[in-house]
Motif scaffolding. Sequence first.
Motif, PDB file in Angstrom:
ATOM      1  N   UNK A 236     -30.139  45.882  25.700  1.00 62.19           N
ATOM      2  CA  UNK A 236     -29.999  44.439  25.920  1.00 62.19           C
ATOM      3  C   UNK A 236     -28.676  44.110  26.611  1.00 62.19           C
ATOM      4  N   UNK A 237     -27.672  44.968  26.384  1.00 60.73           N
ATOM      5  CA  UNK A 237     -26.353  44.748  26.993  1.00 60.73           C
ATOM      6  C   UNK A 237     -26.253  45.336  28.394  1.00 60.73           C
ATOM      7  N   UNK A 238     -27.309  45.976  28.869  1.00 55.02           N
ATOM      8  CA  UNK A 238     -27.310  46.497  30.223  1.00 55.02           C
ATOM      9  C   UNK A 238     -27.598  47.978  30.347  1.00 55.02           C
ATOM     10  N   UNK A 239     -27.350  48.742  29.285  1.00 58.61           N
ATOM     11  CA  UNK A 239     -27.646  50.170  29.305  1.00 58.61           C
ATOM     12  C   UNK A 239     -26.797  50.929  30.312  1.00 58.61           C
ATOM     13  N   UNK A 240     -27.259  52.109  30.693  1.00 55.08           N
ATOM     14  CA  UNK A 240     -26.546  52.935  31.664  1.00 55.08           C
ATOM     15  C   UNK A 240     -26.637  52.282  33.044  1.00 55.08           C
ATOM     16  N   UNK A 241     -25.514  52.063  33.712  1.00 52.47           N
ATOM     17  CA  UNK A 241     -25.560  51.385  35.017  1.00 52.47           C
ATOM     18  C   UNK A 241     -26.156  52.261  36.106  1.00 52.47           C
ATOM     19  N   UNK A 242     -27.079  51.708  36.871  1.00 57.11           N
ATOM     20  CA  UNK A 242     -27.666  52.437  37.996  1.00 57.11           C
ATOM     21  C   UNK A 242     -26.619  52.747  39.058  1.00 57.11           C
ATOM     22  N   UNK A 243     -25.513  52.031  39.026  1.00 54.67           N
ATOM     23  CA  UNK A 243     -24.457  52.243  40.018  1.00 54.67           C
ATOM     24  C   UNK A 243     -23.913  53.670  39.965  1.00 54.67           C
ATOM     25  N   UNK A 244     -23.883  54.271  38.782  1.00 47.38           N
ATOM     26  CA  UNK A 244     -23.404  55.656  38.688  1.00 47.38           C
ATOM     27  C   UNK A 244     -24.332  56.591  39.454  1.00 47.38           C
ATOM     28  N   UNK A 245     -25.623  56.474  39.199  1.00 47.05           N
ATOM     29  CA  UNK A 245     -26.597  57.313  39.893  1.00 47.05           C
ATOM     30  C   UNK A 245     -26.525  57.100  41.400  1.00 47.05           C
ATOM     31  N   UNK A 246     -26.478  55.841  41.817  1.00 48.29           N
ATOM     32  CA  UNK A 246     -26.491  55.515  43.244  1.00 48.29           C
ATOM     33  C   UNK A 246     -25.219  56.010  43.941  1.00 48.29           C
ATOM     34  N   UNK A 247     -24.086  55.892  43.264  1.00 53.07           N
ATOM     35  CA  UNK A 247     -22.823  56.363  43.857  1.00 53.07           C
ATOM     36  C   UNK A 247     -22.832  57.884  43.985  1.00 53.07           C
ATOM     37  N   UNK A 248     -23.358  58.555  42.985  1.00 54.50           N
ATOM     38  CA  UNK A 248     -23.445  60.019  43.033  1.00 54.50           C
ATOM     39  C   UNK A 248     -24.317  60.461  44.199  1.00 54.50           C
ATOM     40  N   UNK A 249     -25.491  59.841  44.325  1.00 55.04           N
ATOM     41  CA  UNK A 249     -26.408  60.243  45.391  1.00 55.04           C
ATOM     42  C   UNK A 249     -25.835  59.942  46.767  1.00 55.04           C
ATOM     43  N   UNK A 250     -25.170  58.803  46.912  1.00 53.59           N
ATOM     44  CA  UNK A 250     -24.579  58.443  48.202  1.00 53.59           C
ATOM     45  C   UNK A 250     -23.477  59.423  48.588  1.00 53.59           C
ATOM     46  N   UNK A 251     -22.677  59.830  47.615  1.00 54.80           N
ATOM     47  CA  UNK A 251     -21.587  60.766  47.892  1.00 54.80           C
ATOM     48  C   UNK A 251     -22.129  62.117  48.336  1.00 54.80           C
ATOM     49  N   UNK A 252     -23.174  62.593  47.669  1.00 54.05           N
ATOM     50  CA  UNK A 252     -23.741  63.893  48.040  1.00 54.05           C
ATOM     51  C   UNK A 252     -24.439  63.835  49.396  1.00 54.05           C
ATOM     52  N   UNK A 253     -25.091  62.729  49.680  1.00 57.82           N
ATOM     53  CA  UNK A 253     -25.715  62.581  51.005  1.00 57.82           C
ATOM     54  C   UNK A 253     -24.660  62.591  52.104  1.00 57.82           C
ATOM     55  N   UNK A 254     -23.466  62.111  51.771  1.00 61.79           N
ATOM     56  CA  UNK A 254     -22.391  62.073  52.755  1.00 61.79           C
ATOM     57  C   UNK A 254     -21.919  63.449  53.186  1.00 61.79           C
ATOM     58  N   UNK A 255     -22.094  64.448  52.328  1.00 61.12           N
ATOM     59  CA  UNK A 255     -21.670  65.802  52.672  1.00 61.12           C
ATOM     60  C   UNK A 255     -22.853  66.732  52.944  1.00 61.12           C
ATOM     61  N   UNK A 256     -24.058  66.318  52.548  1.00 59.26           N
ATOM     62  CA  UNK A 256     -25.250  67.149  52.740  1.00 59.26           C
ATOM     63  C   UNK A 256     -26.381  66.308  53.336  1.00 59.26           C
ATOM     64  N   UNK A 257     -26.485  66.291  54.662  1.00 56.60           N
ATOM     65  CA  UNK A 257     -27.507  65.458  55.315  1.00 56.60           C
ATOM     66  C   UNK A 257     -28.935  65.802  54.923  1.00 56.60           C
ATOM     67  N   UNK A 258     -29.175  67.051  54.519  1.00 59.34           N
ATOM     68  CA  UNK A 258     -30.529  67.475  54.187  1.00 59.34           C
ATOM     69  C   UNK A 258     -30.852  67.336  52.696  1.00 59.34           C
ATOM     70  N   UNK A 259     -30.013  66.644  51.974  1.00 62.51           N
ATOM     71  CA  UNK A 259     -30.251  66.461  50.547  1.00 62.51           C
ATOM     72  C   UNK A 259     -31.550  65.692  50.319  1.00 62.51           C
ATOM     73  N   UNK A 260     -32.359  66.168  49.365  1.00 60.99           N
ATOM     74  CA  UNK A 260     -33.562  65.422  48.984  1.00 60.99           C
ATOM     75  C   UNK A 260     -33.394  64.884  47.577  1.00 60.99           C
ATOM     76  N   UNK A 261     -33.667  63.601  47.428  1.00 55.66           N
ATOM     77  CA  UNK A 261     -33.691  62.959  46.117  1.00 55.66           C
ATOM     78  C   UNK A 261     -35.151  62.772  45.746  1.00 55.66           C
ATOM     79  N   UNK A 262     -35.617  63.512  44.741  1.00 53.53           N
ATOM     80  CA  UNK A 262     -37.029  63.419  44.362  1.00 53.53           C
ATOM     81  C   UNK A 262     -37.324  62.069  43.702  1.00 53.53           C
ATOM     82  N   UNK A 263     -38.370  61.412  44.212  1.00 55.15           N
ATOM     83  CA  UNK A 263     -38.759  60.110  43.680  1.00 55.15           C
ATOM     84  C   UNK A 263     -37.928  58.955  44.191  1.00 55.15           C
TER      85      UNK A 263
END
Length: 376
Positions: free
Chosen positions: A250-277
């Motif tokens: 109810x207070x917001x739970x785990x922020x999606x911003x952590x997941x999104x920031x992690x994925x964006x950072x890895x895509x920045x160094x690995x153009x061929x990265x695949x995020x399943x789903x």
Amino acid sequence: MKPMKPPVYLDHNATTPVRPEAAEAVAAALSTVGNPSSVHAFGRAARRLLEEAREAVAALAGAPAAGVVFTGCGTEANTLALLGCSRPAVVVSAVEHDSVIGAAPSAAVVPVDVDGLVDLDHLATMLVGIGELAVVSVMLANNETGVIQPVARVAEIARRHGALVHCDAVQAAGRLPLDMKSLGVHMMTLSAHKIGGPQGIGALLVEEGVSIEPLLRGGGQEGRRRAGTQNLPGAAGFGAAARVAMAQLAAGGVPAAWRDRLEAALKGVEPDLRIFGEGAPRLANTSCLAAPGMPSETQVMALDLAGIAVSAGAACSSGKVGPSRVLTAMGGGELANAAIRVSFGWTSRDADVDAFVAAWTALRARIRGRSGAAVS
């Protein structure tokens, strides 16, 4: 001498640390004398703790307490649902948990698309003529990818054909608001240790009017749906964890911003990265990713040495690691052998993202350095 960096736990989908409230509830129940089935004062006190826990678990799923059947784990609850409902035809999605597949190895399988979403038209076609004999099992959120299935639409199709619907909501509990009635399912599975409760206890929630034959016989416990003296400490811890999980959601739970920031950072160094789903709705806490030339086992071991715990996207069976059945169903191909799962939870911190990105980026550089060129 440099100070040791604190370890980073990013495997909450496997199990999440026990919440203090749950540990306290377990300890209090362990000091309670009495069998919940006894009619004397000690037994009544134990029964009261058990029923309070039942109400809390029911509230987590938006369901009546009378429908909660405590089990030894989520696996048992899944098995009880599929075998106890006495429907001879079982239909499952291609991305179900192994406990569902294992409970009904001859089940008809509904395919999924590249993002792991169940093919609803295919499901409807499969149920023609067999609906009243069938039970359909589709999970709410996938344990490997975090992909959220359109369970309400699955239930609408299944009910239209007279089929029962079971939903494994183990990974969704505490991460998504649950309402069994709104989803339209007849049965739902939960597990305590995924929400900060103790290991060794789960629950099957059963809609009123749905008959379940017990797998364990010999007593009348759990409304004659699961024989055996109840695990009172486990149930108490489950109930306490359910209350806290609901409050934190109810207070917001785990922020999606952590997941999104992690994925964006890895895509920045690995153009061929695949995020399943990536193209489907996903749990905010889960990322399943793969890069060419970086085997899952190598990543898990190297990250572990760096003090970071994650899981491979592959399952171990008899000591042999093979490609994930889930990712293969999603068309993962060779990348299914390179997938790892990062999952946040209630103990995670923003700094965990930076620690993971730094360790993964360094590992990628070492692997590519050994290869002498960019991995194609």
